[in-house]
Design an enzyme around this catalytic site. Sequence first.
Site, short mmCIF file in Angstrom:
data_model
loop_
_atom_site.label_atom_id
_atom_site.label_comp_id
_atom_site.label_asym_id
_atom_site.label_seq_id
_atom_site.Cartn_x
_atom_site.Cartn_y
_atom_site.Cartn_z
N ASP A 93 0.87 -1.18 0.00
CA ASP A 93 0.00 0.00 0.00
C ASP A 93 0.90 1.23 0.00
O ASP A 93 1.78 1.36 0.88
CB ASP A 93 -0.87 -0.04 1.26
CG ASP A 93 -1.90 1.08 1.31
OD1 ASP A 93 -1.70 2.12 0.66
OD2 ASP A 93 -2.91 0.91 2.03
N VAL A 94 0.71 2.14 -0.95
CA VAL A 94 1.58 3.31 -1.04
C VAL A 94 1.40 4.28 0.12
O VAL A 94 2.18 5.22 0.27
CB VAL A 94 1.39 4.07 -2.38
CG1 VAL A 94 1.78 3.21 -3.56
CG2 VAL A 94 -0.05 4.58 -2.52
N ASN A 146 1.89 5.90 -10.09
CA ASN A 146 0.62 5.85 -10.80
C ASN A 146 -0.57 5.54 -9.91
O ASN A 146 -1.70 5.83 -10.28
CB ASN A 146 0.72 4.79 -11.91
CG ASN A 146 -0.61 4.47 -12.55
OD1 ASN A 146 -1.18 5.28 -13.28
ND2 ASN A 146 -1.13 3.28 -12.26
N TYR A 149 -10.10 15.08 -5.37
CA TYR A 149 -9.26 14.59 -6.47
C TYR A 149 -8.50 15.74 -7.13
O TYR A 149 -7.29 15.64 -7.37
CB TYR A 149 -10.14 13.88 -7.49
CG TYR A 149 -9.39 13.12 -8.56
CD1 TYR A 149 -8.79 11.89 -8.29
CD2 TYR A 149 -9.29 13.62 -9.86
CE1 TYR A 149 -8.10 11.19 -9.28
CE2 TYR A 149 -8.61 12.93 -10.85
CZ TYR A 149 -8.02 11.72 -10.55
OH TYR A 149 -7.34 11.03 -11.53
N LYS A 184 -4.42 16.05 -7.00
CA LYS A 184 -3.66 16.03 -8.25
C LYS A 184 -2.93 17.36 -8.48
O LYS A 184 -1.82 17.37 -9.03
CB LYS A 184 -4.58 15.70 -9.42
CG LYS A 184 -5.13 14.28 -9.39
CD LYS A 184 -4.04 13.23 -9.42
CE LYS A 184 -4.57 11.83 -9.57
NZ LYS A 184 -3.51 10.80 -9.62
N THR A 223 -10.64 3.99 -18.41
CA THR A 223 -10.10 3.05 -17.43
C THR A 223 -11.25 2.62 -16.52
O THR A 223 -12.36 3.17 -16.59
CB THR A 223 -9.00 3.71 -16.58
OG1 THR A 223 -9.56 4.85 -15.90
CG2 THR A 223 -7.83 4.17 -17.44
#
Length: 308
Positions: free
Chosen positions: A75-76, A102, A166, A170, A201
Amino acid sequence: MATDPAMEAGVARGNGRNVQDKVVLITGAARGIGAGLAHRLAADGAKVALVGIEAEEQRRVAEEIGPAAHSWEADVTDWDALGKAVDGVVEHFGGIDIVVANAGIATTGFVRSVDRDAFERVFEVDMLGVWRTFRVTLPHVIERGGYLLAISSFAAIAHAPGMANYSAAKAGVEAFCNSLRGEVAHLGVKVGVAHPSWIKTDLVDSADAHPVFGEFRSNIPGPLGKTYPLELALDAIRAGIHKRARTIHVPRWVGAVKLFRAVLPKLTELGVKSRIAKADAAALADIEARGAREAAVTGRSGRAATTD
């Protein structure tokens, strides 16, 4: 996956840097952009290390690629798990040349009603996950004079309602990379940031299927609301990695839109003014019917990352 002859010709002419025998670590590589890049870079001769929380899916991707790929579960947002995975990559492949941060998730919902935990998880994965990934891998990338690439988004430039977390995460990724670039240039490390628009995606498909925000997004006019094929993003990002690019825009018009950042917020507000009240009421009704968490989570990666 299909290769891009133009890209291959460019590398052959020396217009980019070859990834032959380079070790590329990619987070969030179970599907979509991460998995697609793993396939393409391995086809270019790279050794690819897949790191993420969806272990079974990542192993499948690694098996499809063959001996040039290997998967590590981490898990990042977990320092210890991420560090252990990076140690495993270095032990297995001998080092790390390129890192593609990513891993990312998204939620749907307005600030006043969205599930709080799901909302905050986006910052943890999408922004802090990039910082942690780069911090843990940076000593190895410095050793090889390598390249760090973070996947940001068009949402960092144009901030739509329902995407506050989000967009902020970002945008933070872009600012982080801009600062980091100046810090590590003297060490021979290059830093890039990619800004894909709506790419087909699992994340985007799931958002489009949302009973409230799918309809809301469908009214975004022209190219700003269009969903672009995954192959377009893979071609551009792959080419950017070969060039060790500073910025990658998918499609190219995203770069031009950056010139109008000062007026974009006002234009966005005017564009949604007639629809926001209806969408807000619909969001509240959806939360009442399905619960705040279920109404907020999008995509299989998002569901995996927000599962208690």
